[in-house]
Scaffold this motif. Sequence first.
Motif, PDB file in Angstrom:
ATOM      1  N   GLN A 197       0.830  -1.210   0.000  1.00 14.86           N
ATOM      2  CA  GLN A 197       0.000   0.000   0.000  1.00 14.86           C
ATOM      3  C   GLN A 197       0.864   1.260   0.000  1.00 14.86           C
ATOM      4  O   GLN A 197       1.918   1.294   0.610  1.00 14.86           O
ATOM      5  CB  GLN A 197      -0.899   0.035   1.241  1.00 14.86           C
ATOM      6  N   ARG A 198       0.391   2.290  -0.661  1.00 18.30           N
ATOM      7  CA  ARG A 198       1.056   3.590  -0.641  1.00 18.30           C
ATOM      8  C   ARG A 198       0.071   4.637  -0.115  1.00 18.30           C
ATOM      9  O   ARG A 198      -1.137   4.455  -0.223  1.00 18.30           O
ATOM     10  CB  ARG A 198       1.526   3.988  -2.047  1.00 18.30           C
ATOM     11  N   GLY A 199       0.599   5.733   0.423  1.00 13.59           N
ATOM     12  CA  GLY A 199      -0.274   6.815   0.885  1.00 13.59           C
ATOM     13  C   GLY A 199      -1.058   6.412   2.130  1.00 13.59           C
ATOM     14  O   GLY A 199      -0.674   5.483   2.839  1.00 13.59           O
ATOM     15  N   PRO A 200      -2.155   7.131   2.430  1.00 13.40           N
ATOM     16  CA  PRO A 200      -2.953   6.812   3.620  1.00 13.40           C
ATOM     17  C   PRO A 200      -3.413   5.349   3.595  1.00 13.40           C
ATOM     18  O   PRO A 200      -3.712   4.809   2.529  1.00 13.40           O
ATOM     19  CB  PRO A 200      -4.155   7.768   3.493  1.00 13.40           C
ATOM     20  N   TRP A 201      -3.436   4.735   4.773  1.00 16.29           N
ATOM     21  CA  TRP A 201      -3.801   3.309   4.850  1.00 16.29           C
ATOM     22  C   TRP A 201      -5.253   3.133   4.455  1.00 16.29           C
ATOM     23  O   TRP A 201      -6.146   3.662   5.096  1.00 16.29           O
ATOM     24  CB  TRP A 201      -3.582   2.792   6.263  1.00 16.29           C
ATOM     25  N   GLU A 202      -5.504   2.378   3.426  1.00 11.90           N
ATOM     26  CA  GLU A 202      -6.885   2.073   3.044  1.00 11.90           C
ATOM     27  C   GLU A 202      -7.333   0.767   3.685  1.00 11.90           C
ATOM     28  O   GLU A 202      -8.510   0.491   3.794  1.00 11.90           O
ATOM     29  CB  GLU A 202      -6.990   1.990   1.521  1.00 11.90           C
ATOM     30  N   ASP A 203      -6.366  -0.026   4.092  1.00 13.99           N
ATOM     31  CA  ASP A 203      -6.692  -1.338   4.645  1.00 13.99           C
ATOM     32  C   ASP A 203      -5.813  -1.585   5.863  1.00 13.99           C
ATOM     33  O   ASP A 203      -4.708  -2.083   5.747  1.00 13.99           O
ATOM     34  CB  ASP A 203      -6.454  -2.413   3.564  1.00 13.99           C
ATOM     35  N   GLU A 204      -6.376  -1.227   7.039  1.00 17.54           N
ATOM     36  CA  GLU A 204      -5.593  -1.426   8.254  1.00 17.54           C
ATOM     37  C   GLU A 204      -5.595  -2.881   8.706  1.00 17.54           C
ATOM     38  O   GLU A 204      -4.952  -3.238   9.688  1.00 17.54           O
ATOM     39  CB  GLU A 204      -6.064  -0.489   9.375  1.00 17.54           C
ATOM     40  N   ASP A 205      -6.331  -3.724   7.999  1.00 19.89           N
ATOM     41  CA  ASP A 205      -6.249  -5.159   8.295  1.00 19.89           C
ATOM     42  C   ASP A 205      -4.917  -5.737   7.823  1.00 19.89           C
ATOM     43  O   ASP A 205      -4.515  -6.814   8.262  1.00 19.89           O
ATOM     44  CB  ASP A 205      -7.395  -5.920   7.611  1.00 19.89           C
ATOM     45  N   TRP A 206      -4.260  -5.031   6.931  1.00 16.83           N
ATOM     46  CA  TRP A 206      -2.967  -5.512   6.436  1.00 16.83           C
ATOM     47  C   TRP A 206      -1.952  -5.480   7.577  1.00 16.83           C
ATOM     48  O   TRP A 206      -1.723  -4.440   8.183  1.00 16.83           O
ATOM     49  CB  TRP A 206      -2.477  -4.636   5.273  1.00 16.83           C
ATOM     50  N   LYS A 207      -1.376  -6.622   7.855  1.00 14.12           N
ATOM     51  CA  LYS A 207      -0.414  -6.743   8.948  1.00 14.12           C
ATOM     52  C   LYS A 207       0.911  -7.324   8.485  1.00 14.12           C
ATOM     53  O   LYS A 207       1.577  -8.079   9.202  1.00 14.12           O
ATOM     54  CB  LYS A 207      -1.019  -7.594  10.071  1.00 14.12           C
ATOM     55  N   GLY A 208       1.272  -6.964   7.254  1.00 18.65           N
ATOM     56  CA  GLY A 208       2.567  -7.438   6.740  1.00 18.65           C
ATOM     57  C   GLY A 208       2.435  -8.751   5.993  1.00 18.65           C
ATOM     58  O   GLY A 208       1.373  -9.362   5.938  1.00 18.65           O
ATOM     59  N   TRP A 209       3.573  -9.145   5.396  1.00 15.83           N
ATOM     60  CA  TRP A 209       3.610 -10.329   4.528  1.00 15.83           C
ATOM     61  C   TRP A 209       3.779 -11.622   5.330  1.00 15.83           C
ATOM     62  O   TRP A 209       3.817 -12.700   4.751  1.00 15.83           O
ATOM     63  CB  TRP A 209       4.814 -10.269   3.582  1.00 15.83           C
ATOM     64  N   TRP A 210       3.914 -11.526   6.652  1.00 13.53           N
ATOM     65  CA  TRP A 210       4.538 -12.628   7.395  1.00 13.53           C
ATOM     66  C   TRP A 210       3.575 -13.462   8.223  1.00 13.53           C
ATOM     67  O   TRP A 210       4.006 -14.207   9.091  1.00 13.53           O
ATOM     68  CB  TRP A 210       5.651 -12.055   8.282  1.00 13.53           C
ATOM     69  N   GLY A 211       2.254 -13.303   7.990  1.00 16.95           N
ATOM     70  CA  GLY A 211       1.283 -14.155   8.686  1.00 16.95           C
ATOM     71  C   GLY A 211       1.032 -13.705  10.120  1.00 16.95           C
ATOM     72  O   GLY A 211       1.460 -12.626  10.542  1.00 16.95           O
TER      73      GLY A 211
END
Lengths: 217, 217
Positions: free
Chosen positions: B85-99
């Motif tokens: 993601q770039r810019g303001p967070w559109e998806d705060e559910d994203w917690k990185g690539w690492w599970g």
Amino acid sequence: MSKVRVHNFAVSLDGFGTGEGQTLEAPFGHAGTRLMGWAFGTQTFRGMGVGGPGEGSHGVDEAFASNWADGIGVEIMGRNKFGPQRGPWEDEDWKGWWGDEPVFHTPVIVLTHHPRPSVQMEGGTTFHFLDAGPAAALEQARALANGLDIRIGGGATTVRQFLEADLIDRMHVVLVPIVLGRGERLWDGLEGLEERFDIEATPSPSGVVHLTFTRRS
Amino acid sequence: MSKVRVHNFAVSLDGFGTGEGQTLEAPFGHAGTRLMGWAFGTQTFRGMGVGGPGEGSHGVDEAFASNWADGIGVEIMGRNKFGPQRGPWEDEDWKGWWGDEPVFHTPVIVLTHHPRPSVQMEGGTTFHFLDAGPAAALEQARALANGLDIRIGGGATTVRQFLEADLIDRMHVVLVPIVLGRGERLWDGLEGLEERFDIEATPSPSGVVHLTFTRRS
């Protein structure tokens, strides 16, 4: 068929084959002696009068450096390797950096948009000045090479152009762990180059890494 | 004082630390797996679930790879290592690539101009989001590190910024013999970097060259 080879071509970590600001006193511009310093201790370069007195080393740097002349019948070099002048020749007395008896001892094709008469030097070197692209230059080189290999002598732009045209069979690049920041880049426009070559890396106690590129058949 | 370290950071011959066009499916953009492929066979990466099944190798690639976590109390990473993601967070559910249980097992500071609440994961990893430059981020990191070392985790821009600010003590760069052509360059703006470090090169049978930079005291 004779091979097209590159030898002893040094690049920085950031991919520059020469620095910025070439002058008569600084053939590699602001890079100074940093790109070729690894070679100055070798028997091959000492034997050419480069790097100081003494016999020179016989280790891994010499093992690579010494391959540059074996089986070579002609060199092709860019205008900027030949000298610091740009544009039309203002001084045709300039006959390269290498004195009256240059180290090549073969015909040398100098690529330039400003041809001038050939210059015969002592010891078998003759400079021919040719306005041509890589493929046409190679054709002329083969005619002069007596069936021997052709060395692409640099600089960075010349090597890059021959790589772009897929005309290099073997290439020895010396990776020098310095960051030059500016100059002429070797790798630009060569995305995916590794698909065409087998590449081996050999480190030297001098700190450089010798990379050999062997074209896949 | 605790050290600031970089580990397992791969760059191409032309100095790119990541390719162009990062997406959810391609964290390294068009570079694909080419930059990190050397690591996928190692015990360290296999142990983190990366690179396939099996125990993995114990040779020189593993010797270097395995150093990444020893004595580390916190990681600082750039926004682009954390996710696409770039810019303001559109998806705060994203917690990185690492599970759910990331490989870090320490606090991780994610540098971003768009802070969001910290995220506590399983296994000791907590992501903190910080809008700060290198020096201020390092100060925060030291406060979280319990006296242990700080790892600068990448990507290229983040490592470059810490090098520019002269804040790196030890750096392990893996030179991968590929020409990427585009992406994010590690070495830009770092002219003369070699004056600040002792640099050693170690080749691997996998084809890469491990470069270690040790800051001169």
